[in-house]
Motif scaffolding. Structure first.
Motif, PDB file in Angstrom:
ATOM      1  N   LEU A  98     -26.354  44.985  76.945  1.00 41.40           N
ATOM      2  CA  LEU A  98     -25.602  45.885  77.817  1.00 41.40           C
ATOM      3  C   LEU A  98     -25.858  45.558  79.283  1.00 41.40           C
ATOM      4  CD1 LEU A  98     -26.016  49.257  75.894  1.00 41.40           C
ATOM      5  CD2 LEU A  98     -23.841  48.140  76.436  1.00 41.40           C
ATOM      6  N   SER A  99     -27.102  45.209  79.589  1.00 40.77           N
ATOM      7  CA  SER A  99     -27.440  44.837  80.962  1.00 40.77           C
ATOM      8  C   SER A  99     -26.721  43.558  81.372  1.00 40.77           C
ATOM      9  CB  SER A  99     -28.952  44.655  81.099  1.00 40.77           C
ATOM     10  OG  SER A  99     -29.293  44.202  82.389  1.00 40.77           O
ATOM     11  N   VAL A 100     -26.733  42.549  80.505  1.00 37.84           N
ATOM     12  CA  VAL A 100     -26.060  41.285  80.793  1.00 37.84           C
ATOM     13  C   VAL A 100     -24.568  41.507  81.022  1.00 37.84           C
ATOM     14  CG1 VAL A 100     -25.407  39.045  79.820  1.00 37.84           C
ATOM     15  CG2 VAL A 100     -27.756  39.866  79.574  1.00 37.84           C
ATOM     16  N   LEU A 101     -23.987  42.413  80.250  1.00 39.97           N
ATOM     17  CA  LEU A 101     -22.552  42.678  80.348  1.00 39.97           C
ATOM     18  C   LEU A 101     -22.209  43.732  81.396  1.00 39.97           C
ATOM     19  CD1 LEU A 101     -21.655  42.745  76.527  1.00 39.97           C
ATOM     20  CD2 LEU A 101     -21.364  40.849  78.140  1.00 39.97           C
ATOM     21  N   ALA A 102     -23.235  44.263  82.074  1.00 39.98           N
ATOM     22  CA  ALA A 102     -23.036  45.296  83.103  1.00 39.98           C
ATOM     23  C   ALA A 102     -22.324  46.525  82.547  1.00 39.98           C
ATOM     24  CB  ALA A 102     -22.280  44.726  84.300  1.00 39.98           C
ATOM     25  N   LEU A 103     -22.734  46.943  81.343  1.00 38.24           N
ATOM     26  CA  LEU A 103     -22.120  48.104  80.701  1.00 38.24           C
ATOM     27  C   LEU A 103     -23.117  49.226  80.439  1.00 38.24           C
ATOM     28  CD1 LEU A 103     -19.780  46.324  78.106  1.00 38.24           C
ATOM     29  CD2 LEU A 103     -19.072  47.606  80.145  1.00 38.24           C
ATOM     30  N   GLU A 104     -24.313  49.120  80.996  1.00 32.98           N
ATOM     31  CA  GLU A 104     -25.336  50.142  80.744  1.00 32.98           C
ATOM     32  C   GLU A 104     -24.860  51.533  81.121  1.00 32.98           C
ATOM     33  OE1 GLU A 104     -29.620  48.218  81.642  1.00 32.98           O
ATOM     34  OE2 GLU A 104     -28.100  47.821  83.175  1.00 32.98           O
ATOM     35  N   ALA A 120     -12.961  44.219  76.019  1.00 28.60           N
ATOM     36  CA  ALA A 120     -13.816  45.342  75.619  1.00 28.60           C
ATOM     37  C   ALA A 120     -14.097  46.296  76.775  1.00 28.60           C
ATOM     38  CB  ALA A 120     -15.124  44.826  75.028  1.00 28.60           C
ATOM     39  N   ALA A 121     -14.521  45.759  77.917  1.00 30.72           N
ATOM     40  CA  ALA A 121     -14.875  46.620  79.052  1.00 30.72           C
ATOM     41  C   ALA A 121     -13.672  47.413  79.546  1.00 30.72           C
ATOM     42  CB  ALA A 121     -15.463  45.784  80.184  1.00 30.72           C
ATOM     43  N   ASN A 122     -12.519  46.778  79.608  1.00 29.33           N
ATOM     44  CA  ASN A 122     -11.308  47.481  80.041  1.00 29.33           C
ATOM     45  C   ASN A 122     -10.965  48.620  79.090  1.00 29.33           C
ATOM     46  OD1 ASN A 122     -10.890  45.948  82.334  1.00 29.33           O
ATOM     47  ND2 ASN A 122      -9.515  44.507  81.333  1.00 29.33           N
ATOM     48  N   PHE A 123     -11.122  48.367  77.792  1.00 26.05           N
ATOM     49  CA  PHE A 123     -10.844  49.418  76.810  1.00 26.05           C
ATOM     50  C   PHE A 123     -11.818  50.582  76.986  1.00 26.05           C
ATOM     51  CE2 PHE A 123     -11.590  51.636  72.870  1.00 26.05           C
ATOM     52  CZ  PHE A 123     -10.324  51.821  72.345  1.00 26.05           C
ATOM     53  N   ILE A 124     -13.097  50.269  77.123  1.00 20.82           N
ATOM     54  CA  ILE A 124     -14.126  51.309  77.272  1.00 20.82           C
ATOM     55  C   ILE A 124     -13.811  52.199  78.475  1.00 20.82           C
ATOM     56  CG2 ILE A 124     -16.556  51.682  77.877  1.00 20.82           C
ATOM     57  CD1 ILE A 124     -17.099  49.068  76.183  1.00 20.82           C
ATOM     58  N   ALA A 174     -13.877  61.396  69.041  1.00 20.96           N
ATOM     59  CA  ALA A 174     -14.883  60.517  69.650  1.00 20.96           C
ATOM     60  C   ALA A 174     -14.649  59.076  69.228  1.00 20.96           C
ATOM     61  CB  ALA A 174     -16.286  60.957  69.246  1.00 20.96           C
ATOM     62  N   LEU A 175     -15.099  58.169  70.072  1.00 20.71           N
ATOM     63  CA  LEU A 175     -15.084  56.731  69.801  1.00 20.71           C
ATOM     64  C   LEU A 175     -16.493  56.275  69.478  1.00 20.71           C
ATOM     65  CD1 LEU A 175     -12.747  55.409  72.621  1.00 20.71           C
ATOM     66  CD2 LEU A 175     -12.540  54.764  70.205  1.00 20.71           C
ATOM     67  N   ILE A 176     -16.641  55.595  68.356  1.00 19.93           N
ATOM     68  CA  ILE A 176     -17.939  55.027  67.987  1.00 19.93           C
ATOM     69  C   ILE A 176     -17.770  53.519  67.865  1.00 19.93           C
ATOM     70  CG2 ILE A 176     -19.811  54.981  66.315  1.00 19.93           C
ATOM     71  CD1 ILE A 176     -19.148  57.827  65.562  1.00 19.93           C
ATOM     72  N   PHE A 177     -18.499  52.803  68.690  1.00 18.92           N
ATOM     73  CA  PHE A 177     -18.397  51.346  68.732  1.00 18.92           C
ATOM     74  C   PHE A 177     -19.575  50.689  68.010  1.00 18.92           C
ATOM     75  CE2 PHE A 177     -16.489  52.970  72.615  1.00 18.92           C
ATOM     76  CZ  PHE A 177     -15.334  52.230  72.782  1.00 18.92           C
ATOM     77  N   ILE A 226     -18.141  44.691  71.044  1.00 20.06           N
ATOM     78  CA  ILE A 226     -18.245  44.720  72.504  1.00 20.06           C
ATOM     79  C   ILE A 226     -18.798  43.388  73.013  1.00 20.06           C
ATOM     80  CG2 ILE A 226     -19.418  45.782  74.476  1.00 20.06           C
ATOM     81  CD1 ILE A 226     -19.306  48.441  72.944  1.00 20.06           C
ATOM     82  N   ALA A 227     -19.892  42.944  72.427  1.00 24.81           N
ATOM     83  CA  ALA A 227     -20.528  41.676  72.818  1.00 24.81           C
ATOM     84  C   ALA A 227     -20.096  40.561  71.877  1.00 24.81           C
ATOM     85  CB  ALA A 227     -22.045  41.822  72.780  1.00 24.81           C
ATOM     86  N   ASP A 228     -19.677  39.438  72.432  1.00 23.75           N
ATOM     87  CA  ASP A 228     -19.310  38.277  71.614  1.00 23.75           C
ATOM     88  C   ASP A 228     -20.592  37.499  71.302  1.00 23.75           C
ATOM     89  OD1 ASP A 228     -17.917  36.412  70.228  1.00 23.75           O
ATOM     90  OD2 ASP A 228     -16.615  35.812  71.880  1.00 23.75           O
ATOM     91  N   SER A 229     -21.421  38.148  70.517  1.00 24.93           N
ATOM     92  CA  SER A 229     -22.801  37.678  70.311  1.00 24.93           C
ATOM     93  C   SER A 229     -23.053  37.017  68.969  1.00 24.93           C
ATOM     94  CB  SER A 229     -23.766  38.867  70.455  1.00 24.93           C
ATOM     95  OG  SER A 229     -23.343  39.937  69.622  1.00 24.93           O
TER      96      SER A 229
END
Length: 221
Positions: free
Chosen positions: A116-122, A89-93, A3-6, A12-15
């Protein structure tokens, strides 16, 4: 299969740079001039209670009772307009969509859901977003990662954790997991690689492409 745990912020987010810029602006407004680099050095990766104590010592008085609430609101508003992913990040996911995965973060659930919503990754993490609010002890304790592995139904030793903080790496190691230290976000400063290595990262990556090469090997064992 494993499994992958992020981790989330700085992975994921450059926050982290955004959040610390808001914090620097807020502390400056309280009368103690603070730059982004100073905020990162003084407060990033620390327990919030410790950061508050340091800010109070710097300004010489207790913070207003609504300080944390107002700071959170301002930070979330900045995320709505400025937040971007850590590049790749999104491409990797999506590249590893066949591997069970989740987010295990110290951030609150509402902050995670907004980002997640802002990044469209929900849709990539439906029902698989775990916050330190769900466990008794936060990072560097292993609780959040052990919860994640349990919910995924995968033994800890088969989990690959992607982290950007020393405390997160320590938590993953304590959970018996393999930890990759990712140094790709805009808050990374000189010396960060060494901190992650000393915390127990088995691989250091400067990009998601570097993580991908390691993950292919890890899951191909």
């Amino acid at each position: 299969m494993g499994a992958l745990i992020f981790d989330f912020d700085g992975v994921i987010a450059d926050s982290e740079a955004i959040a610390n810029a808001v914090l620097a602006e807020t502390v400056t407004a309280l009368g103690h001039s603070t730059t982004l680099d100073q905020a990162l050095a003084r407060y990033s990766g620390r327990r919030w209670s410790e950061a508050v104590a340091e800010i109070e010592a710097a300004i010489g008085r207790p913070l207003p009772s609504d300080f944390s609430k107002k700071l959170k609101c301002t930070t979330l508003e900045r995320f709505r307009t400025d937040l971007k992913e850590v590049r790749g990040a999104a491409n990797f996911i999506r590249r590893f969509s066949h591997i069970p995965r989740c987010i295990a973060s110290s951030s609150s659930i509402d902050r995670l859901q907004l980002c997640l919503s802002v990044l469209a990754l929900e849709a990539e993490f439906v029902d698989r977003v775990f916050s330190a609010d769900m466990v008794q002890r936060g990072k560097p304790h292993p609780d959040i990662f052990l919860l994640a592995a349990d919910r995924l139904g995968v033994p800890a030793k088969e989990c690959l954790v992607i982290e950007d903080s020393a405390g997160g790496i320590e938590a993953a190691v304590a959970a018996g997991m393999t930890a990759v230290g990712l140094c790709a976000a805009s808050h990374i400063r000189a010396g960060h690689h060494l901190k992650l290595k000393n915390a127990g990262a088995v691989h250091l990556a400067d990009s998601w492409f570097d993580v991908e090469r390691f993950a292919v090997e890890f899951f191909g064992r």
